[in-house]
Design a protein around this motif. Sequence first.
Motif, mmCIF file in Angstrom:
data_model
loop_
_atom_site.group_PDB
_atom_site.id
_atom_site.type_symbol
_atom_site.label_atom_id
_atom_site.label_comp_id
_atom_site.label_asym_id
_atom_site.label_seq_id
_atom_site.Cartn_x
_atom_site.Cartn_y
_atom_site.Cartn_z
ATOM 1 N N ALA A 46 -0.351 0.621 -19.786
ATOM 2 C CA ALA A 46 -1.408 1.188 -18.930
ATOM 3 C C ALA A 46 -2.246 -0.068 -18.766
ATOM 4 N N VAL A 47 -2.184 -1.250 -19.104
ATOM 5 C CA VAL A 47 -3.078 -2.270 -18.457
ATOM 6 C C VAL A 47 -2.012 -3.225 -17.564
ATOM 7 N N GLY A 48 -2.743 -3.316 -16.474
ATOM 8 C CA GLY A 48 -2.033 -4.124 -15.464
ATOM 9 C C GLY A 48 -2.513 -5.153 -14.658
ATOM 10 N N ARG A 49 -1.973 -5.663 -13.848
ATOM 11 C CA ARG A 49 -2.559 -6.558 -12.776
ATOM 12 C C ARG A 49 -2.961 -5.765 -11.456
ATOM 13 N N GLY A 60 -6.647 -4.848 -14.681
ATOM 14 C CA GLY A 60 -7.024 -3.084 -14.692
ATOM 15 C C GLY A 60 -6.448 -2.338 -15.571
ATOM 16 N N VAL A 61 -7.032 -1.163 -15.938
ATOM 17 C CA VAL A 61 -6.629 -0.462 -17.188
ATOM 18 C C VAL A 61 -6.444 0.980 -16.632
ATOM 19 N N LEU A 62 -5.568 2.040 -16.823
ATOM 20 C CA LEU A 62 -5.566 3.350 -16.527
ATOM 21 C C LEU A 62 -6.383 4.000 -17.836
ATOM 22 N N ALA A 87 -6.162 0.762 0.204
ATOM 23 C CA ALA A 87 -4.792 0.686 0.312
ATOM 24 C C ALA A 87 -4.019 -0.737 0.418
ATOM 25 N N ARG A 88 -5.139 -1.639 0.365
ATOM 26 C CA ARG A 88 -4.467 -2.900 0.243
ATOM 27 C C ARG A 88 -4.739 -3.658 -1.363
ATOM 28 N N ILE A 89 -4.904 -2.842 -2.164
ATOM 29 C CA ILE A 89 -5.022 -3.345 -3.547
ATOM 30 C C ILE A 89 -3.779 -2.601 -4.222
ATOM 31 N N THR A 90 -2.846 -3.295 -5.012
ATOM 32 C CA THR A 90 -1.772 -3.010 -5.580
ATOM 33 C C THR A 90 -1.921 -3.112 -7.137
ATOM 34 N N PHE A 91 -1.637 -1.840 -7.966
ATOM 35 C CA PHE A 91 -1.575 -1.884 -9.400
ATOM 36 C C PHE A 91 -0.262 -1.920 -9.951
ATOM 37 N N HIS A 92 0.028 -3.051 -10.834
ATOM 38 C CA HIS A 92 1.167 -3.432 -11.418
ATOM 39 C C HIS A 92 0.915 -2.934 -12.910
ATOM 40 N N ALA A 93 1.468 -1.611 -13.302
ATOM 41 C CA ALA A 93 1.484 -1.277 -14.693
ATOM 42 C C ALA A 93 2.017 -2.080 -15.692
ATOM 43 N N GLY A 98 7.818 -10.209 -13.207
ATOM 44 C CA GLY A 98 8.488 -9.467 -12.185
ATOM 45 C C GLY A 98 8.785 -8.021 -12.212
ATOM 46 N N ALA A 99 8.760 -7.680 -13.408
ATOM 47 C CA ALA A 99 9.079 -6.341 -13.534
ATOM 48 C C ALA A 99 7.745 -5.283 -13.884
ATOM 49 N N ALA A 100 7.606 -4.395 -13.476
ATOM 50 C CA ALA A 100 6.355 -3.555 -13.641
ATOM 51 C C ALA A 100 7.041 -2.097 -14.293
ATOM 52 N N ILE A 101 6.048 -1.345 -15.195
ATOM 53 C CA ILE A 101 6.354 -0.157 -15.543
ATOM 54 C C ILE A 101 6.352 0.847 -14.390
ATOM 55 N N ALA A 102 5.480 0.601 -13.546
ATOM 56 C CA ALA A 102 5.076 1.314 -12.129
ATOM 57 C C ALA A 102 4.394 0.409 -11.453
#
Length: 282
Positions: A46-49, A60-62, A87-93, A98-102
């Motif tokens: 749940a912690v992501g970039r 960031g964190v969910l 809409a110009r912000i992307t969360f990579h969980a 290079g691989a994200a959970i979501a």
Amino acid sequence: MTGRARVRYVLVAALISALSLLPDAVLADSGLKRLTLRQDALGWEAVGRLDLDDRGFCTGVLIETDLVLTAAHCLVDARSGTRTDPARITFHAGLRDGAAIAVRTGSQAVLHPNYDPHDTDGWRQLTSDVALLKLDAPIPAAHAAPFRTSSRARAGTTVSLVSYARGRDRALSWQKACETTGQGRGVLMFSCDADFGSSGAPVFELSSGRPRIVSLVSRGAREPGRIEVYGMEIEAPVAALRKALRTGEGVWPDSATSVKHATSRPQPLSQRREIGARFLRP
């Protein structure tokens, strides 16, 4: 006094003088562990970039399946006060090489009602440096279980930091043990190894079973042999954010608008692209 020295005085020396501090002798910090393998990152998905349009990244964190908690200053241009289009912000969980959970983009965002990027009151700015980003679609809890918050951090408490930062932006790093070295008036100081890009990174306490968020990285100072990281006691600011999101107060994406401006000179941020956190050097 130079501009940098003035910022350091206001945002570091004043904080230290008002916090209840622990002596350095209590510190027993662990080192950073890069969460390279899938099994290493289990439980931290749940912690992501957060990639912030063309302004670099934060952490960031969910806290819900569709709500990311981060630092308010990550979502605002420090010079103009303009809010970033969600809409110009992307969360990579759980991003890992290079691989994200979501991967999700934002749909709405809200800053703490008291946050002003040009506020000359460093204490007020720090304690309100929190924001929520609502995602365009939930991330199932089975893939990335959101974290709860806690008020259990006190001076002397051992905490953990999970973050991205400059030079380690491709995978999460986990510092299992660092110290809460000061506390006062809603502010916490830590010895955790944060750096540029760690803004919004969750500080966890581990004493109650599953980790709980007690603070977010807001700013800090790095000196040879010493790191001071500052964050807010998190529960009251998160409650204010949830209320604002519920009522619609300050929620955007109707347009890229500016937050309120003080008449004073803005506090400077480094212009490095990877910087989210406001880290100061001598």
